[in-house]
Design a protein around this motif. Structure first.
Motif, PDB file in Angstrom:
ATOM      1  N   ALA A   1       7.910 -19.806 -50.733  1.00 14.40           N
ATOM      2  CA  ALA A   1       9.165 -19.060 -50.867  1.00 14.40           C
ATOM      3  C   ALA A   1       9.119 -18.169 -52.098  1.00 14.40           C
ATOM      4  O   ALA A   1       9.571 -17.021 -52.056  1.00 14.40           O
ATOM      5  CB  ALA A   1      10.344 -20.031 -50.948  1.00 14.40           C
TER       6      ALA A   1
ATOM      7  N   GLU B   1       9.359 -14.127 -52.201  1.00 19.72           N
ATOM      8  CA  GLU B   1      10.317 -13.440 -53.067  1.00 19.72           C
ATOM      9  C   GLU B   1       9.603 -12.398 -53.929  1.00 19.72           C
ATOM     10  O   GLU B   1      10.088 -11.273 -54.089  1.00 19.72           O
ATOM     11  CB  GLU B   1      11.043 -14.451 -53.962  1.00 19.72           C
ATOM     12  CG  GLU B   1      12.094 -13.858 -54.838  1.00 19.72           C
ATOM     13  CD  GLU B   1      13.261 -13.292 -54.062  1.00 19.72           C
ATOM     14  OE1 GLU B   1      13.875 -12.339 -54.561  1.00 19.72           O
ATOM     15  OE2 GLU B   1      13.545 -13.782 -52.962  1.00 19.72           O
TER      16      GLU B   1
ATOM     17  N   TYR C   1      17.028 -11.306 -46.735  1.00 21.62           N
ATOM     18  CA  TYR C   1      17.838 -12.121 -47.652  1.00 21.62           C
ATOM     19  C   TYR C   1      18.888 -12.945 -46.904  1.00 21.62           C
ATOM     20  O   TYR C   1      19.457 -13.873 -47.466  1.00 21.62           O
ATOM     21  CB  TYR C   1      18.476 -11.252 -48.734  1.00 21.62           C
ATOM     22  CG  TYR C   1      17.501 -10.938 -49.843  1.00 21.62           C
ATOM     23  CD1 TYR C   1      17.252 -11.861 -50.854  1.00 21.62           C
ATOM     24  CD2 TYR C   1      16.803  -9.740 -49.864  1.00 21.62           C
ATOM     25  CE1 TYR C   1      16.346 -11.591 -51.858  1.00 21.62           C
ATOM     26  CE2 TYR C   1      15.898  -9.457 -50.873  1.00 21.62           C
ATOM     27  CZ  TYR C   1      15.666 -10.386 -51.864  1.00 21.62           C
ATOM     28  OH  TYR C   1      14.768 -10.124 -52.860  1.00 21.62           O
TER      29      TYR C   1
ATOM     30  N   TYR D   1      18.217 -15.007 -44.615  1.00 18.65           N
ATOM     31  CA  TYR D   1      17.625 -16.344 -44.504  1.00 18.65           C
ATOM     32  C   TYR D   1      17.949 -17.176 -45.735  1.00 18.65           C
ATOM     33  O   TYR D   1      18.192 -18.377 -45.644  1.00 18.65           O
ATOM     34  CB  TYR D   1      16.111 -16.258 -44.319  1.00 18.65           C
ATOM     35  CG  TYR D   1      15.718 -15.744 -42.957  1.00 18.65           C
ATOM     36  CD1 TYR D   1      15.872 -16.548 -41.835  1.00 18.65           C
ATOM     37  CD2 TYR D   1      15.222 -14.473 -42.802  1.00 18.65           C
ATOM     38  CE1 TYR D   1      15.525 -16.078 -40.583  1.00 18.65           C
ATOM     39  CE2 TYR D   1      14.866 -13.996 -41.554  1.00 18.65           C
ATOM     40  CZ  TYR D   1      15.019 -14.804 -40.453  1.00 18.65           C
ATOM     41  OH  TYR D   1      14.687 -14.344 -39.209  1.00 18.65           O
ATOM     42  N   THR D   2      17.945 -16.549 -46.897  1.00 18.02           N
ATOM     43  CA  THR D   2      18.261 -17.258 -48.132  1.00 18.02           C
ATOM     44  C   THR D   2      19.730 -17.647 -48.172  1.00 18.02           C
ATOM     45  O   THR D   2      20.084 -18.750 -48.593  1.00 18.02           O
ATOM     46  CB  THR D   2      17.917 -16.378 -49.348  1.00 18.02           C
ATOM     47  OG1 THR D   2      16.555 -15.952 -49.221  1.00 18.02           O
ATOM     48  CG2 THR D   2      18.076 -17.140 -50.636  1.00 18.02           C
TER      49      THR D   2
ATOM     50  N   GLY E   1      20.341 -20.425 -45.574  1.00 18.02           N
ATOM     51  CA  GLY E   1      19.384 -21.528 -45.670  1.00 18.02           C
ATOM     52  C   GLY E   1      20.006 -22.906 -45.725  1.00 18.02           C
ATOM     53  O   GLY E   1      21.226 -23.078 -45.748  1.00 18.02           O
TER      54      GLY E   1
ATOM     55  N   ALA F   1      20.855 -21.812 -52.814  1.00 17.20           N
ATOM     56  CA  ALA F   1      19.883 -21.256 -53.750  1.00 17.20           C
ATOM     57  C   ALA F   1      20.539 -21.024 -55.109  1.00 17.20           C
ATOM     58  O   ALA F   1      21.739 -20.755 -55.182  1.00 17.20           O
ATOM     59  CB  ALA F   1      19.335 -19.942 -53.202  1.00 17.20           C
TER      60      ALA F   1
ATOM     61  N   PHE G   1      22.434 -17.819 -55.189  1.00 16.37           N
ATOM     62  CA  PHE G   1      23.131 -17.652 -53.913  1.00 16.37           C
ATOM     63  C   PHE G   1      24.082 -16.456 -53.924  1.00 16.37           C
ATOM     64  O   PHE G   1      24.059 -15.623 -53.017  1.00 16.37           O
ATOM     65  CB  PHE G   1      23.902 -18.935 -53.571  1.00 16.37           C
ATOM     66  CG  PHE G   1      24.702 -18.828 -52.309  1.00 16.37           C
ATOM     67  CD1 PHE G   1      24.089 -18.925 -51.071  1.00 16.37           C
ATOM     68  CD2 PHE G   1      26.076 -18.620 -52.362  1.00 16.37           C
ATOM     69  CE1 PHE G   1      24.823 -18.822 -49.899  1.00 16.37           C
ATOM     70  CE2 PHE G   1      26.823 -18.512 -51.199  1.00 16.37           C
ATOM     71  CZ  PHE G   1      26.189 -18.617 -49.965  1.00 16.37           C
TER      72      PHE G   1
ATOM     73  N   TYR H   1      22.281 -13.201 -53.793  1.00 15.49           N
ATOM     74  CA  TYR H   1      21.767 -12.930 -52.450  1.00 15.49           C
ATOM     75  C   TYR H   1      22.890 -12.493 -51.506  1.00 15.49           C
ATOM     76  O   TYR H   1      22.701 -11.606 -50.672  1.00 15.49           O
ATOM     77  CB  TYR H   1      21.044 -14.148 -51.881  1.00 15.49           C
ATOM     78  CG  TYR H   1      19.819 -14.546 -52.672  1.00 15.49           C
ATOM     79  CD1 TYR H   1      18.972 -13.589 -53.222  1.00 15.49           C
ATOM     80  CD2 TYR H   1      19.501 -15.882 -52.865  1.00 15.49           C
ATOM     81  CE1 TYR H   1      17.847 -13.955 -53.947  1.00 15.49           C
ATOM     82  CE2 TYR H   1      18.375 -16.250 -53.583  1.00 15.49           C
ATOM     83  CZ  TYR H   1      17.558 -15.285 -54.113  1.00 15.49           C
ATOM     84  OH  TYR H   1      16.442 -15.647 -54.821  1.00 15.49           O
TER      85      TYR H   1
END
Length: 168
Positions: free
Chosen positions: A9, A13, A53, A55-56, A59, A63, A66, A69
């Protein structure tokens, strides 16, 4: 395994930052100078950034960045929507030669959307019939691809194949 996934990951990134961000900035700069290629690349990069982004944001864990993102996805999507609505598709089409191979390009893009969509649908049906619960990754990837990416590829390919201005 967790350490390996974390490193993958982090590598993803870094690649996004090293490739996508410069491509986004260069395309923005060239589009603002009147380049149609720059405009098309800018729209493509905005779609990529929003999609990647997402997906982040969606997720299986929160994150550390977060909210950053969320802001990246939101800004990229709304900028893309603005550009799509304010771009004259006929003017973009006029920048291409009538000899531009739109039929094979459109057919290829349409085929990819149908092929990958069929694979995803087959996997979903197989898992549902077999009572296999989807992984968290599948619960993110399948909807994003089937709702966002594959329809965009399919209709973009069809429009390009038919030389409709929206396909360009």
């Amino acid at each position: 395994l967790v350490v390996g996934l974390g490193r993958a990951a982090l590598l993803g990134e870094r690649l996004r930052l090293l490739v996508a961000v410069p491509a986004l900035l260069v395309s923005l700069w060239t589009a603002r100078r009147g380049s149609v290629r720059g405009l098309l690349l800018w729209m493509g990069m905005l779609f990529y950034v929003a999609y990647a982004y997402s997906y982040t944001v969606l997720g299986d864990r929160l994150a550390p960045l977060f909210l950053v993102y969320v802001a990246i996805v939101s800004m990229a999507l709304y900028c893309l929507i603005y550009l799509l609505l304010s771009t004259d598709a006929d003017a973009v089409k006029a920048h291409f030669s009538r000899y531009t191979p739109t039929t094979p390009a459109g057919a290829f893009v349409t085929f990819i959307a149908l092929a990958l969509g069929s694979v995803w649908v087959g996997m979903i049906i197989h898992d549902q019939v077999g009572g296999i619960p989807p992984t968290r990754v599948q619960l993110i990837v399948w909807p994003l691809d089937l709702i966002v990416a594959f329809p965009a590829l399919f209709w973009g390919g069809i429009y390009l194949w038919r030389r409709n201005a929206l396909g360009y």
